[in-house]
Motif scaffolding. Structure first.
Motif, PDB file in Angstrom:
ATOM      1  N   ALA A   1       0.834  -1.199   0.000  1.00 35.84           N
ATOM      2  CA  ALA A   1       0.000   0.000   0.000  1.00 35.84           C
ATOM      3  C   ALA A   1       0.871   1.252   0.000  1.00 35.84           C
ATOM      4  N   SER A   2       1.958   1.233   0.767  1.00 39.84           N
ATOM      5  CA  SER A   2       2.791   2.433   0.881  1.00 39.84           C
ATOM      6  C   SER A   2       3.511   2.753  -0.415  1.00 39.84           C
ATOM      7  N   LEU A   3       3.921   1.722  -1.144  1.00 42.95           N
ATOM      8  CA  LEU A   3       4.601   1.971  -2.411  1.00 42.95           C
ATOM      9  C   LEU A   3       3.667   2.666  -3.397  1.00 42.95           C
ATOM     10  N   ARG A   4       2.371   2.463  -3.198  1.00 43.54           N
ATOM     11  CA  ARG A   4       1.389   3.050  -4.122  1.00 43.54           C
ATOM     12  C   ARG A   4       0.834   4.359  -3.597  1.00 43.54           C
ATOM     13  N   ILE A   5       1.398   4.883  -2.548  1.00 44.33           N
ATOM     14  CA  ILE A   5       0.834   6.069  -1.906  1.00 44.33           C
ATOM     15  C   ILE A   5       0.814   7.242  -2.878  1.00 44.33           C
ATOM     16  N   PHE A   6      -0.260   7.993  -2.855  1.00 45.40           N
ATOM     17  CA  PHE A   6      -0.364   9.158  -3.720  1.00 45.40           C
ATOM     18  C   PHE A   6      -1.437  10.135  -3.201  1.00 45.40           C
ATOM     19  N   ASP A   7      -2.635   9.594  -2.971  1.00 47.20           N
ATOM     20  CA  ASP A   7      -3.803  10.425  -2.703  1.00 47.20           C
ATOM     21  C   ASP A   7      -3.578  11.467  -1.606  1.00 47.20           C
TER      22      ASP A   7
END
Lengths: 296, 441, 318
Positions: free
Chosen positions: C251-257
């Motif tokens: 989840a953290s690698l995909r963090i953006f929002d």
């Protein structure tokens, strides 16, 4: 509080006995546990309560530089009223509902069909296709936004419900979960139905799906919540405000939201409401669904 | 961070009313897809980045437009100022789904890849709507062309100006007999003036937005005749003049003559509550200060930027209308869209009086009514003194040059960087920009 | 796009399969019938997952622009640029920093909450609701509320620090989201508040499967609560912890929002993360080709973590 009377839902079979035994040694220890759990829960609710409190103030009372007051000095629905006058909040809510519903229905239909196909049939290429889909479990959709945006706009699906929904339907994990469950459903019922002359679709619909009720429900609820809360994809594909979903509209459209905190928090409260209601309705399934991730 | 020119702060009843009006105006349009299907009017979709106080003026004008054109339904949407807005225009135009018309900054036209993302505007079209090329100042008008094609219709010129609180400045003894601000020559004289004001406020001399330092920098750099010319593989910057400009910024903050940290909201609030006796900010904040004046009293006026290096040049830009690329235009929508632009220009007296911008439409600015408008007359010279951002695809209001340089200067205001390393970092960041392949030529 | 940072990877096992042991017996003869069932999904899968994966790889060798100008093949140019792009590595570094900062509280707080709720069962419904409810809120609602609380002047948090605790000087308020030293932490705090409920439920479920007699026998041996925690509970939760950490990592690698909405990647790029930089290069900078190359680097990283996760699941499957 009525909530106190709720029985712990996930208590195991000997829960009653445990509680009784615990009661025998009600101690300072358990008092501390209850007190600290309660205090922590309150702390956790502070942001939501503060948003609610702000949303019920007049803009003047809500503005910065005012003394912090939890109870609005003057109750006001000003924030909510302006929000409804603007109207776009409602449009986003409708859009979110439409998109999430399309995504949920399509995901359920496509994934149930595919899972059934993989579970019950052998056909040329079965192993290969299944392996390819399992590999998809590891593909991060966020890393595909660039080409995906290109594909969807080339298909002329930019700013359409289909453009918002279709890419979200591809959920290999759901196929995987459903297939594993179907694998465990005994054949006897199907055989009986088949002897009565039911076709494959009929067997699936009237035997397998009912037997898999809880898991199908869980897949549906999580798909719905995931789609409702998706931010990145609608951010890219809905450029016109009239096509935005709720999370994107709230995050992107400026008009006044930045300036008026009561209105801002009213928008947040209304934005929180739909899923909080979904949560209340399906609490049991959601809690079990999450638990399932760890227990399987 | 969002580089919103005038976000929150303490509110007044008047701003609230204006905001309410803005909100109601959006409501008309907000119903987007629903409304489109429910109405048989011609729908014109407009996108803008006027998230500041001038947005309320625009909304007011939109209401009048709607009353004037009952057969047209105008759907206006405001996006976050700067990058969020421009990204949306580009992404919308890429897929052919952008609004029919959008407000942009003239200096940003090259960054919008006109030949692929914008639709050219026919001179016959605007003439049919009652506009003529002679209605615009030649300088701005030319900037709206790319090659032979007209891509934009200018709305106004806006710039950094100097607001002063008469009550505070009077106490500090820096006003002329007629109540206008003393004219100063050179940095030291102006710093003395700020010191006198600082003694009165006990906090700052002037307030300014430390998050948008590009504007101050460009004004001080251009006052020294500094040029910044970009080539494909590099640029020419006058290091000495740039350093001088950064030093002004550094010293002003060091001595506490201006805040070391202040975002858009804080900047305006500092002026309203008397923490700063002056504020260097865009002319558009006039709406907000007027509202504050009405609610709580604020005796202020506006003058041009101080003369630091022999002139009163200031940083600025022009708003303009563009037509994002459409895969196909409905002729009715197209006509209504151009007509909307013409209507807004012909009524741009309101834009000048209410929003503080200097309208680009000459029949308005040359009118006697406008010439005698106060305080606009007191800073009317900005139109001659305004300095547009350098020409490059990453330049212009809210562009990447603006953002990168402002980010470095923010650290100068907060005293985390001294001028020399700041200049180095600034050049390093700009080197990165120049190294990027130009995606729009 | 169904899985974003906070979406559960799997909503499965709301009920257990009635019989997990029976090996699936398929209709023996190969026929085409089954293909019709999997075809609709497979078609969508190819169009929206396989095809973009291939197309992205192709784009990474071109100078494709968002502005729709003609595209040409530029070989490895984008790739060499990626590996020399400091900003890209900074963004990856920030992603890693976020991951580390957030992983610890997301594990520890979730565990503490679960231990408490497991013992405070009479308030179970209320507590579960309080801790889990934030998790289902849309990200923009969460960030709107927290931006409001983080306001330097007059925001709830600074007011608490100044007037209740008296640890902050009101003349120098903490600029939560616009100070390089605090911006990342601010996003982390918000994220923990938002998503810890998911991990909390995982732990709670795991705790409730631990048989009571395990504790009973150790109680008889005179072990106190603390010893039981370290001796019995935590070791039994090992697998859950591993799962939580891996899910967190992905989840953290995909963090953006949160970054996009709260800090816009600032101040001074201190919170600019990988996906955000891809977004900036591709959509703000119009460089589809280059952004595709960047995506692929991230793609491979997430792939590696996912394979670890996959093996974790697969092991216990077998």
């Amino acid at each position: 509080m009525t909530t106190m009377q709720e029985r712990p839902r996930t208590a195991d079979s000997d829960g009653g006995r445990t509680i009784k035994r615990n009661r025998r040694r009600i101690t300072a220890g358990s008092a501390i546990v209850y007190a600290s759990a309660f205090v922590l829960a309150l702390v956790w609710l502070i942001p939501l309560l503060w948003a609610l409190s702000t949303s019920l103030k007049t803009e003047t009372d809500a503005s910065l530089g005012q003394e912090i007051r939890w109870i609005p000095p003057e109750w006001s629905l000003e924030g909510y009223r302006t929000l409804f006058e603007r109207g776009d909040h409602l449009v986003w809510m409708v859009n979110s509902t439409v998109v999430s519903t399309i995504v949920t229905i399509l995901t359920l239909v496509l994934c149930v069909l595919a899972a059934y196909g993989f579970s019950r049939f052998d056909f040329p290429g079965r192993k290969f296709i299944f392996a390819a889909i399992i590999a998809g479990l590891m593909v991060p959709p966020q890393a595909l936004i660039i080409p995906l945006f290109d594909i969807v706009t080339t298909l002329n699906l930019g700013d359409t419900y289909w453009g918002l929904a279709l890419p979200q339907v591809v959920a290999p994990v759901m196929v995987f979960i459903l297939k594993r469950f179907f694998d465990g459903v005994p054949r006897d019922y199907e055989e009986a139905a088949k002897l009565d002359g039911a076709g494959h679709l009929r067997v699936l619909w009237s035997v397998i799906v009912p037997l898999s009720g809880p898991i199908v429900a869980a897949v549906g609820i999580f798909t719905f919540i995931g789609s409702w809360n998706n931010f990145l994809w609608p951010l890219l594909i809905a450029t016109d405000p009239s096509m935005m979903t709720l999370p994107v509209g709230l995050g992107v459209v400026a008009g006044g939201y930045g300036l008026f905190y009561a209105q801002n928090m009213a928008a947040a409260v209304l934005g929180a409401l739909p899923l909080l209601i979904v949560f209340m309705l399906f609490q049991k399934q959601i809690v079990k669904g999450v638990a399932g991730v760890g227990l399987k | 961070m969002r580089n919103n020119p005038s976000p929150p702060g303490s509110l007044s009843r008047r701003t609230l009313l204006a905001g309410g009006a803005a909100a109601a105006g959006l409501g008309l349009s907000g119903c987007g897809s629903l409304a489109t299907t429910l109405t048989d009017k011609t729908v014109v979709r407009q996108w803008n980045l006027l998230a500041g106080a001038d947005g309320a003026v625009m909304t007011q004008m939109h209401e009048e437009f709607s009353a004037d054109r009952p057969d047209v339904e105008l759907q206006a949407t405001t996006f976050g100022w700067g990058t969020p807005f421009y990204t949306r225009v580009v992404m919308g135009a890429t897929s052919g789904n952008a609004a029919d018309i959008a407000t942009i900054h003239v200096a940003r036209i090259p960054s919008l890849s006109p030949d692929t993302l914008l639709d050219p505007i026919g001179l016959d079209e605007i003439e049919e709507a009652g506009l003529s090329p002679d209605d615009f100042p030649a300088g701005v008008w030319e900037k709206c062309f790319v090659g032979e094609d007209l891509y934009a219709i200018p709305i106004d010129t806006h710039a950094l100006v100097n607001y002063y609180n008469r009550t505070v400045c009077d106490q500090a003894g820096v006003l002329n007999a007629d109540g206008t601000l003393l004219e100063t020559q050179g940095v030291e004289e102006y710093f003395d003036l700020l010191r006198a004001v600082k003694d009165v406020t006990g906090e700052y001399g002037t307030s300014l937005d430390t998050w948008a330092g590009w504007r101050q920098f460009w004004a001080w750099y251009r006052q020294q005749d500094g040029e910044w010319i970009f080539h494909d593989d590099g640029y020419e910057l006058d290091d000495e003049k740039a350093l001088t400009a950064i030093e002004v910024i550094y010293r002003m903050a060091e001595e506490g003559l201006c805040p070391q940290v202040s975002d858009g909201a804080q900047t305006a609030a500092n002026f309203e509550n008397g923490v700063g006796g002056l504020v260097q900010v865009g002319n558009w904040e006039i709406v907000r200060f007027r509202a504050f004046d009405e609610a709580q009293g604020l005796d202020f006026s506006i003058t041009e930027m101080p003369d630091f290096f022999g002139n009163r040049r200031t940083q600025g830009d022009s708003h303009a209308y563009i037509l994002p690329h459409h895969n196909s235009w409905d002729p009715d929508v197209r006509r209504a869209t151009i007509d909307y632009a013409a209507w807004m220009l012909q009524h741009s007296f309101e834009w000048g009086a209410g929003g503080g911008h200097t309208p680009a439409y000459l029949p308005v600015t040359e009118s006697e009514e406008y010439q005698s408008l106060e305080p606009n007359a007191e800073y009317s010279g900005v139109v001659e003194n305004v300095q547009f951002d350098p020409e490059a695809w990453f330049s212009g209001s809210g562009g990447r040059l603006f953002t990168e340089v402002s980010e470095v200067l923010r650290l100068v205001y907060s005293q985390e960087l001294t001028p020399e390393p700041a200049l180095d970092l600034m050049k390093e960041r700009v080197d990165e920009l120049v190294a990027l392949p130009n995606p729009v030529d | 796009m169904t899985t974003e940072t906070k979406t559960p990877r799997a909503g499965d096992a709301a009920g257990r399969p009635p019989s997990t042991t029976a090996p699936p017996t398929r209709e023996k003869p190969k026929s085409w019938t089954g293909l019709w069932f999997v075809l609709p999904f497979t078609a969508m899968y190819v169009l929206f997952l396989v095809w973009p994966t291939i197309l992205g790889l192709y784009y990474s060798f071109t100078d494709r622009s968002l502005t729709g100008r003609p595209t040409s093949w530029i070989g490895l140019d984008n790739w060499t640029e990626v590996f020399g792009d400091e900003r890209a590595w900074d963004a990856l570094w920030n992603t890693a920093v976020f991951t580390v900062y957030s992983a610890v509280p997301l594990v520890v707080i979730a565990l503490v909450l679960a231990l408490l709720v497991n013992r405070a069962r009479k308030m179970g419904w209320f507590l579960r609701m309080a801790f889990f409810a934030p998790f289902i809120l849309p990200v923009s609602v969460v960030t709107m509320i927290w931006i409001w609380m983080y306001q330097p002047d007059g925001g709830l948090i600074n007011d608490f620090l100044q007037n209740t605790l008296g640890v902050q000087d009101s003349a120098e308020p903490t600029l939560w989201l616009s100070d390089e030293g605090t911006a990342m932490w601010s996003v982390v705090i918000t994220t923990v508040w938002w998503t810890v409920g998911f991990n909390f439920l995982l732990y709670l479920a795991a705790l409730q499967t631990i048989p009571k007699d395990v504790y009973e026998s150790s109680s008889m041996d005179g072990a106190n609560w603390w010893q039981q925690l370290w001796g019995i509970t935590l070791p039994l939760l090992k697998r859950t912890t591993a799962l939580v950490i891996v899910l967190q990592l992905i989840a953290s690698l995909r963090i953006f929002d949160q970054m996009y909405l709260m800090t816009g990647g600032g101040p001074n790029r201190a919170t600019e993360v990988a996906i955000h930089y891809i977004y900036i290069s591709g959509f703000e900078g119009y460089r589809i080709g280059y952004a595709s190359a960047l995506s692929y680097v991230l793609f491979v990283l997430i792939m590696i973590v996912s394979i670890v996760q996959f093996r974790l699941f697969a092991r216990k499957e077998g």
